[in-house]
Motif scaffolding. Structure first.
Motif, PDB file in Angstrom:
ATOM      1  N   ILE A  19       0.835  -1.200   0.000  1.00  0.00           N
ATOM      2  CA  ILE A  19       0.000   0.000   0.000  1.00  0.00           C
ATOM      3  C   ILE A  19       0.875   1.257   0.000  1.00  0.00           C
ATOM      4  O   ILE A  19       0.612   2.206  -0.754  1.00  0.00           O
ATOM      5  CB  ILE A  19      -0.979  -0.011   1.188  1.00  0.00           C
ATOM      6  N   GLY A  20       1.922   1.272   0.796  1.00  0.00           N
ATOM      7  CA  GLY A  20       2.825   2.438   0.825  1.00  0.00           C
ATOM      8  C   GLY A  20       3.512   2.672  -0.499  1.00  0.00           C
ATOM      9  O   GLY A  20       3.543   3.801  -1.011  1.00  0.00           O
ATOM     10  N   VAL A  21       4.046   1.611  -1.094  1.00  0.00           N
ATOM     11  CA  VAL A  21       4.696   1.749  -2.409  1.00  0.00           C
ATOM     12  C   VAL A  21       3.652   2.119  -3.464  1.00  0.00           C
ATOM     13  O   VAL A  21       3.920   2.910  -4.366  1.00  0.00           O
ATOM     14  CB  VAL A  21       5.460   0.451  -2.781  1.00  0.00           C
ATOM     15  N   GLY A  22       2.451   1.568  -3.329  1.00  0.00           N
ATOM     16  CA  GLY A  22       1.381   1.910  -4.262  1.00  0.00           C
ATOM     17  C   GLY A  22       0.987   3.374  -4.189  1.00  0.00           C
ATOM     18  O   GLY A  22       0.736   4.011  -5.210  1.00  0.00           O
ATOM     19  N   LEU A  23       0.930   3.915  -2.984  1.00  0.00           N
ATOM     20  CA  LEU A  23       0.633   5.353  -2.853  1.00  0.00           C
ATOM     21  C   LEU A  23       1.713   6.190  -3.521  1.00  0.00           C
ATOM     22  O   LEU A  23       1.415   7.156  -4.227  1.00  0.00           O
ATOM     23  CB  LEU A  23       0.491   5.731  -1.376  1.00  0.00           C
ATOM     24  N   ALA A  24       2.970   5.811  -3.311  1.00  0.00           N
ATOM     25  CA  ALA A  24       4.069   6.529  -3.974  1.00  0.00           C
ATOM     26  C   ALA A  24       3.961   6.357  -5.486  1.00  0.00           C
ATOM     27  O   ALA A  24       4.152   7.314  -6.252  1.00  0.00           O
ATOM     28  CB  ALA A  24       5.412   6.018  -3.472  1.00  0.00           C
ATOM     29  N   GLY A  25       3.639   5.158  -5.931  1.00  0.00           N
ATOM     30  CA  GLY A  25       3.531   4.879  -7.358  1.00  0.00           C
ATOM     31  C   GLY A  25       2.356   5.554  -8.026  1.00  0.00           C
ATOM     32  O   GLY A  25       2.320   5.676  -9.249  1.00  0.00           O
ATOM     33  N   THR A  26       1.396   5.997  -7.257  1.00  0.00           N
ATOM     34  CA  THR A  26       0.273   6.736  -7.832  1.00  0.00           C
ATOM     35  C   THR A  26       0.749   8.081  -8.365  1.00  0.00           C
ATOM     36  O   THR A  26       0.223   8.594  -9.344  1.00  0.00           O
ATOM     37  CB  THR A  26      -0.833   6.916  -6.773  1.00  0.00           C
ATOM     38  N   ILE A  27       1.786   8.619  -7.749  1.00  0.00           N
ATOM     39  CA  ILE A  27       2.340   9.909  -8.180  1.00  0.00           C
ATOM     40  C   ILE A  27       3.585   9.713  -9.030  1.00  0.00           C
ATOM     41  O   ILE A  27       3.764  10.380 -10.046  1.00  0.00           O
ATOM     42  CB  ILE A  27       2.656  10.781  -6.956  1.00  0.00           C
ATOM     43  N   LEU A  28       4.435   8.811  -8.609  1.00  0.00           N
ATOM     44  CA  LEU A  28       5.702   8.591  -9.311  1.00  0.00           C
ATOM     45  C   LEU A  28       5.506   7.688 -10.518  1.00  0.00           C
ATOM     46  O   LEU A  28       4.702   6.769 -10.486  1.00  0.00           O
ATOM     47  CB  LEU A  28       6.721   7.952  -8.362  1.00  0.00           C
ATOM     48  N   PRO A  29       6.257   7.934 -11.573  1.00  0.00           N
ATOM     49  CA  PRO A  29       6.126   7.093 -12.761  1.00  0.00           C
ATOM     50  C   PRO A  29       6.794   5.726 -12.569  1.00  0.00           C
ATOM     51  O   PRO A  29       7.567   5.519 -11.646  1.00  0.00           O
ATOM     52  CB  PRO A  29       6.855   7.902 -13.832  1.00  0.00           C
ATOM     53  N   ALA A  30       6.476   4.838 -13.443  1.00  0.00           N
ATOM     54  CA  ALA A  30       7.086   3.508 -13.549  1.00  0.00           C
ATOM     55  C   ALA A  30       6.659   2.556 -12.443  1.00  0.00           C
ATOM     56  O   ALA A  30       7.132   1.430 -12.392  1.00  0.00           O
ATOM     57  CB  ALA A  30       8.614   3.592 -13.616  1.00  0.00           C
ATOM     58  N   LEU A  31       5.785   2.978 -11.541  1.00  0.00           N
ATOM     59  CA  LEU A  31       5.234   2.084 -10.529  1.00  0.00           C
ATOM     60  C   LEU A  31       3.722   2.047 -10.720  1.00  0.00           C
ATOM     61  O   LEU A  31       3.085   3.097 -10.755  1.00  0.00           O
ATOM     62  CB  LEU A  31       5.542   2.579  -9.116  1.00  0.00           C
TER      63      LEU A  31
END
Length: 167
Positions: A19-31
């Protein structure tokens, strides 16, 4: 703490990390942010045995995940289309979004603009029209990002309500 306690905690740790990486990946590209958030909620539901976050909730969250992914893919192209850009500029915005992924966050922001601008210039050779297509593609990307964030936070809200308040 026993080995059994550690084994019981591991799925919850994995869920929180996803969930934490997913939240970051919602904004950051390539995730694939929304997909990772969904995976984290799925792991949490599994770790709990599915009594709180059940199949119906997971289906709704899965549909929201698909919607967030589609919004992400289409937003820049729809922004270019809204400007009255040519089909080539719309395709250029979509390609620019994908190409921008290789350059991180700046690339994802500039990619749709550059793709639409260059593609429109190849059709009309009018810098003003091409710039308009690029600006609208960039604006479409930002609107799409906001929509994607809204969907992801709604997904988390639904999961939390299902977990803590639905019996």
């Amino acid at each position: 703490m026993t080995a059994g306690d550690i084994v019981a905690i591991l799925p919850w740790v994995l869920a929180l990390v996803l969930i934490g990486v997913g939240l970051a990946g919602t904004i950051l590209p390539a995730l694939p942010g929304p997909i990772l958030v969904f995976a984290g909620v799925l792991v949490a539901a599994w770790a709990d045995g599915f009594p709180r976050i059940g199949v119906a909730t997971l289906v709704v969250l899965g549909l929201m995940t698909v919607a967030a992914h589609l919004v992400d893919l289409a937003s820049a192209a729809l922004g270019a289309k809204r400007s009255g850009a040519s089909r080539r500029a719309i395709a250029g915005a979509a390609l620019g979004t994908v190409a921008g992924l290789a350059f991180g966050l700046p690339g994802v922001i500039i990619g749709p603009f550059a793709g639409a601008l260059l593609a429109e210039l190849s059709v009309r050779r009018d810098l003003q029209a091409a710039s308009r297509a690029g600006v609208f593609a960039g604006f479409g990307f930002v609107v799409g990002l906001v929509a994607k964030l809204g969907l992801v936070f709604a997904m988390l809200g639904i999961a939390l309500v299902a977990y803590f308040f639905v019996k």
